[in-house]
Write a protein that holds these residues in place. Structure first.
Motif, PDB file in Angstrom:
ATOM      1  N   VAL A 118     -48.632 -29.921  11.164  1.00 51.37           N
ATOM      2  CA  VAL A 118     -47.646 -30.435  12.124  1.00 51.37           C
ATOM      3  C   VAL A 118     -46.261 -29.873  11.840  1.00 51.37           C
ATOM      4  O   VAL A 118     -45.483 -29.575  12.766  1.00 51.37           O
ATOM      5  N   ASP A 119     -45.929 -29.700  10.571  1.00 53.19           N
ATOM      6  CA  ASP A 119     -44.597 -29.212  10.191  1.00 53.19           C
ATOM      7  C   ASP A 119     -44.640 -27.745   9.768  1.00 53.19           C
ATOM      8  O   ASP A 119     -44.001 -27.360   8.782  1.00 53.19           O
ATOM      9  N   CYS A 120     -45.384 -26.923  10.501  1.00 44.21           N
ATOM     10  CA  CYS A 120     -45.445 -25.485  10.192  1.00 44.21           C
ATOM     11  C   CYS A 120     -44.083 -24.859  10.498  1.00 44.21           C
ATOM     12  O   CYS A 120     -43.639 -24.829  11.658  1.00 44.21           O
ATOM     13  N   PHE A 121     -43.412 -24.333   9.482  1.00 47.13           N
ATOM     14  CA  PHE A 121     -42.031 -23.874   9.636  1.00 47.13           C
ATOM     15  C   PHE A 121     -41.932 -22.652  10.548  1.00 47.13           C
ATOM     16  O   PHE A 121     -41.043 -22.578  11.405  1.00 47.13           O
ATOM     17  N   ILE A 122     -42.823 -21.694  10.398  1.00 46.85           N
ATOM     18  CA  ILE A 122     -42.711 -20.460  11.173  1.00 46.85           C
ATOM     19  C   ILE A 122     -42.867 -20.736  12.662  1.00 46.85           C
ATOM     20  O   ILE A 122     -42.128 -20.186  13.491  1.00 46.85           O
ATOM     21  N   LEU A 123     -43.785 -21.612  13.049  1.00 45.32           N
ATOM     22  CA  LEU A 123     -43.980 -21.906  14.470  1.00 45.32           C
ATOM     23  C   LEU A 123     -42.805 -22.699  15.028  1.00 45.32           C
ATOM     24  O   LEU A 123     -42.364 -22.450  16.166  1.00 45.32           O
ATOM     25  N   ASP A 124     -42.293 -23.646  14.262  1.00 42.86           N
ATOM     26  CA  ASP A 124     -41.140 -24.418  14.721  1.00 42.86           C
ATOM     27  C   ASP A 124     -39.903 -23.523  14.861  1.00 42.86           C
ATOM     28  O   ASP A 124     -39.132 -23.669  15.824  1.00 42.86           O
ATOM     29  N   ARG A 125     -39.733 -22.604  13.921  1.00 42.37           N
ATOM     30  CA  ARG A 125     -38.554 -21.724  13.974  1.00 42.37           C
ATOM     31  C   ARG A 125     -38.646 -20.746  15.134  1.00 42.37           C
ATOM     32  O   ARG A 125     -37.648 -20.496  15.819  1.00 42.37           O
ATOM     33  N   LEU A 126     -39.814 -20.185  15.378  1.00 41.81           N
ATOM     34  CA  LEU A 126     -39.968 -19.269  16.510  1.00 41.81           C
ATOM     35  C   LEU A 126     -39.767 -19.990  17.838  1.00 41.81           C
ATOM     36  O   LEU A 126     -39.251 -19.412  18.795  1.00 41.81           O
ATOM     37  N   GLY A 127     -40.171 -21.256  17.893  1.00 45.49           N
ATOM     38  CA  GLY A 127     -40.024 -22.009  19.129  1.00 45.49           C
ATOM     39  C   GLY A 127     -38.588 -22.313  19.496  1.00 45.49           C
ATOM     40  O   GLY A 127     -38.305 -22.666  20.646  1.00 45.49           O
ATOM     41  N   GLN A 128     -37.656 -22.175  18.561  1.00 43.44           N
ATOM     42  CA  GLN A 128     -36.246 -22.413  18.863  1.00 43.44           C
ATOM     43  C   GLN A 128     -35.622 -21.283  19.676  1.00 43.44           C
ATOM     44  O   GLN A 128     -34.622 -21.491  20.365  1.00 43.44           O
ATOM     45  N   ASP A 129     -36.199 -20.079  19.598  1.00 44.72           N
ATOM     46  CA  ASP A 129     -35.621 -18.926  20.285  1.00 44.72           C
ATOM     47  C   ASP A 129     -36.582 -18.234  21.239  1.00 44.72           C
ATOM     48  O   ASP A 129     -36.143 -17.395  22.033  1.00 44.72           O
ATOM     49  N   PHE A 130     -37.876 -18.557  21.179  1.00 40.24           N
ATOM     50  CA  PHE A 130     -38.854 -17.884  22.029  1.00 40.24           C
ATOM     51  C   PHE A 130     -39.758 -18.928  22.684  1.00 40.24           C
ATOM     52  O   PHE A 130     -40.052 -19.975  22.095  1.00 40.24           O
ATOM     53  N   ALA A 131     -40.190 -18.618  23.890  1.00 40.51           N
ATOM     54  CA  ALA A 131     -41.160 -19.455  24.588  1.00 40.51           C
ATOM     55  C   ALA A 131     -42.533 -18.786  24.483  1.00 40.51           C
ATOM     56  O   ALA A 131     -42.697 -17.628  24.886  1.00 40.51           O
ATOM     57  N   TYR A 132     -43.483 -19.496  23.961  1.00 38.84           N
ATOM     58  CA  TYR A 132     -44.818 -18.915  23.773  1.00 38.84           C
ATOM     59  C   TYR A 132     -45.868 -20.023  23.759  1.00 38.84           C
ATOM     60  O   TYR A 132     -45.552 -21.210  23.610  1.00 38.84           O
ATOM     61  N   GLU A 133     -47.120 -19.628  23.923  1.00 40.27           N
ATOM     62  CA  GLU A 133     -48.266 -20.523  23.816  1.00 40.27           C
ATOM     63  C   GLU A 133     -49.152 -20.021  22.680  1.00 40.27           C
ATOM     64  O   GLU A 133     -49.356 -18.810  22.540  1.00 40.27           O
ATOM     65  N   LEU A 134     -49.682 -20.944  21.924  1.00 43.66           N
ATOM     66  CA  LEU A 134     -50.481 -20.582  20.749  1.00 43.66           C
ATOM     67  C   LEU A 134     -51.659 -21.539  20.617  1.00 43.66           C
ATOM     68  O   LEU A 134     -51.493 -22.752  20.743  1.00 43.66           O
ATOM     69  N   CYS A 135     -52.829 -20.983  20.403  1.00 42.61           N
ATOM     70  CA  CYS A 135     -54.035 -21.761  20.107  1.00 42.61           C
ATOM     71  C   CYS A 135     -54.604 -21.253  18.793  1.00 42.61           C
ATOM     72  O   CYS A 135     -54.929 -20.064  18.669  1.00 42.61           O
ATOM     73  N   GLU A 150     -36.612 -17.519   7.795  1.00 43.53           N
ATOM     74  CA  GLU A 150     -35.387 -17.677   8.583  1.00 43.53           C
ATOM     75  C   GLU A 150     -34.688 -16.339   8.779  1.00 43.53           C
ATOM     76  O   GLU A 150     -34.237 -16.023   9.899  1.00 43.53           O
ATOM     77  N   VAL A 151     -34.591 -15.540   7.735  1.00 45.42           N
ATOM     78  CA  VAL A 151     -33.956 -14.223   7.842  1.00 45.42           C
ATOM     79  C   VAL A 151     -34.751 -13.321   8.776  1.00 45.42           C
ATOM     80  O   VAL A 151     -34.181 -12.601   9.607  1.00 45.42           O
ATOM     81  N   MET A 152     -36.062 -13.338   8.682  1.00 44.49           N
ATOM     82  CA  MET A 152     -36.899 -12.497   9.533  1.00 44.49           C
ATOM     83  C   MET A 152     -36.740 -12.866  11.003  1.00 44.49           C
ATOM     84  O   MET A 152     -36.617 -11.986  11.871  1.00 44.49           O
ATOM     85  N   VAL A 153     -36.713 -14.163  11.310  1.00 42.89           N
ATOM     86  CA  VAL A 153     -36.581 -14.593  12.699  1.00 42.89           C
ATOM     87  C   VAL A 153     -35.198 -14.247  13.237  1.00 42.89           C
ATOM     88  O   VAL A 153     -35.052 -13.860  14.410  1.00 42.89           O
ATOM     89  N   GLN A 154     -34.169 -14.366  12.426  1.00 40.31           N
ATOM     90  CA  GLN A 154     -32.824 -14.003  12.878  1.00 40.31           C
ATOM     91  C   GLN A 154     -32.745 -12.532  13.250  1.00 40.31           C
ATOM     92  O   GLN A 154     -32.088 -12.166  14.232  1.00 40.31           O
ATOM     93  N   LYS A 155     -33.422 -11.662  12.500  1.00 44.22           N
ATOM     94  CA  LYS A 155     -33.443 -10.241  12.845  1.00 44.22           C
ATOM     95  C   LYS A 155     -34.194 -10.009  14.155  1.00 44.22           C
ATOM     96  O   LYS A 155     -33.814  -9.140  14.951  1.00 44.22           O
ATOM     97  N   MET A 156     -35.262 -10.801  14.390  1.00 47.18           N
ATOM     98  CA  MET A 156     -35.970 -10.665  15.658  1.00 47.18           C
ATOM     99  C   MET A 156     -35.089 -11.066  16.830  1.00 47.18           C
ATOM    100  O   MET A 156     -35.110 -10.430  17.893  1.00 47.18           O
ATOM    101  N   VAL A 157     -34.301 -12.119  16.662  1.00 47.33           N
ATOM    102  CA  VAL A 157     -33.400 -12.570  17.718  1.00 47.33           C
ATOM    103  C   VAL A 157     -32.351 -11.508  18.028  1.00 47.33           C
ATOM    104  O   VAL A 157     -31.995 -11.269  19.186  1.00 47.33           O
TER     105      VAL A 157
END
Length: 256
Positions: free
Chosen positions: A192-209, A245-252
């Motif tokens: 439930v508290d997966c950090f990578i999915l929560d962090r990506l969801g702050q800047d990107f809209a996506y669906e994941l199964c 966090e650093v990796m996602v910021q570079k993606m943004v």
């Protein structure tokens, strides 16, 4: 490589790992196949088997890896990719054959599973979905037996809506792309508290199964964004939250 032989007349016994003591601080410990595990009120997960010796039941590790406790479940995590079906698991399957009444589905198990064509909410012989070979389906393990074929189902018991509405959780996954990860990585994505999915969801809209069999389906706004999200999820395994966090910021910055 240096090996130390045991003293003579020494009997080698499996280690006894107490889930509450070993997992008290670090919440993890290394274990080997045959190590006895005291569940301490928890239930056996993947990599842990219950053996009955007379009137006494004991839990043993069936694989080498890291012993973890997630909630009330005690399991062994490693880089294993071969999935062993368990009743109740939710998996992402790949249709490999279409018959008259059943579909043959690959779920990364030792043998292919089958799913009846009517195993959908509100499906009938005249009104049922048609899955082509190569389609991805999000389904549940209905029955799993070591000596019989695994049965799958897309019937969602938590809703009364029909499959044709497109609002049922289980069913065909259209568009996007799929990739495979280790079973332990799939369990982390399901947290439930997966950090990578929560962090990506702050800047990107996506669906994941995420299937418990290690197959993941991902869909985003564009093909380029989908591939970048896929690479970010794959690279996040083994990273700390600060590194993610650093990796996602570079993606943004790339998309801005």
């Amino acid at each position: 490589c240096r090996q130390q032989a045991p003293p003579p007349n020494t009997q080698l016994l499996p280690r006894d790992l107490r889930a509450s003591d070993v997992l008290g601080r670090a919440r993890m410990a290394l274990c080997l196949p045959g190590d006895r595990i005291q569940l301490q009120g928890g239930r056996a997960g993947s990599g842990v088997a219950i053996a009955t010796d007379g009137s006494e039941a004991a839990a043993f590790a069936t694989a080498a890896g890291v012993l973890r406790r997630t909630g009330d479940e005690v399991l062994v995590e490693n880089l294993r990719k071969r999935y062993i079906p368990r009743e109740g698991d939710v998996v992402v399957g790949l249709v490999t054959h279409r018959g008259g009444e059943v579909y043959k589905v690959d779920i990364r198990a030792p043998s292919a599973a089958y799913m009846p064509c009517l195993a959908f909410n509100g499906a009938s012989k005249r009104n049922r979905p048609t899955l082509e070979v190569g389609s991805l389906v999000y389904c549940r393990v209905e029955a799993a037996h070591p000596d019989l074929d695994t049965e799958l189902s897309c019937i969602d018991t938590e809703t009364k809506k029909a499959w044709s509405t497109g609002e049922v959780l289980l069913g065909e996954l259209r568009g996007g792309l799929s990739f495979e990860v280790a079973l332990s990585a799939a369990h982390r994505l399901l947290d439930v508290d997966c950090f990578i999915l929560d962090r990506l969801g702050q800047d990107f809209a996506y669906e994941l199964c995420v299937g418990q069999n290690g197959r993941v389906w991902l869909s985003a706004a564009s093909a380029r964004e989908t591939v970048l999200l896929l690479q970010a999820i794959r690279r996040s395994f083994g990273m700390t939250d600060a590194q993610v966090e650093v990796m996602v910021q570079k993606m943004v910055e790339v998309f801005s």
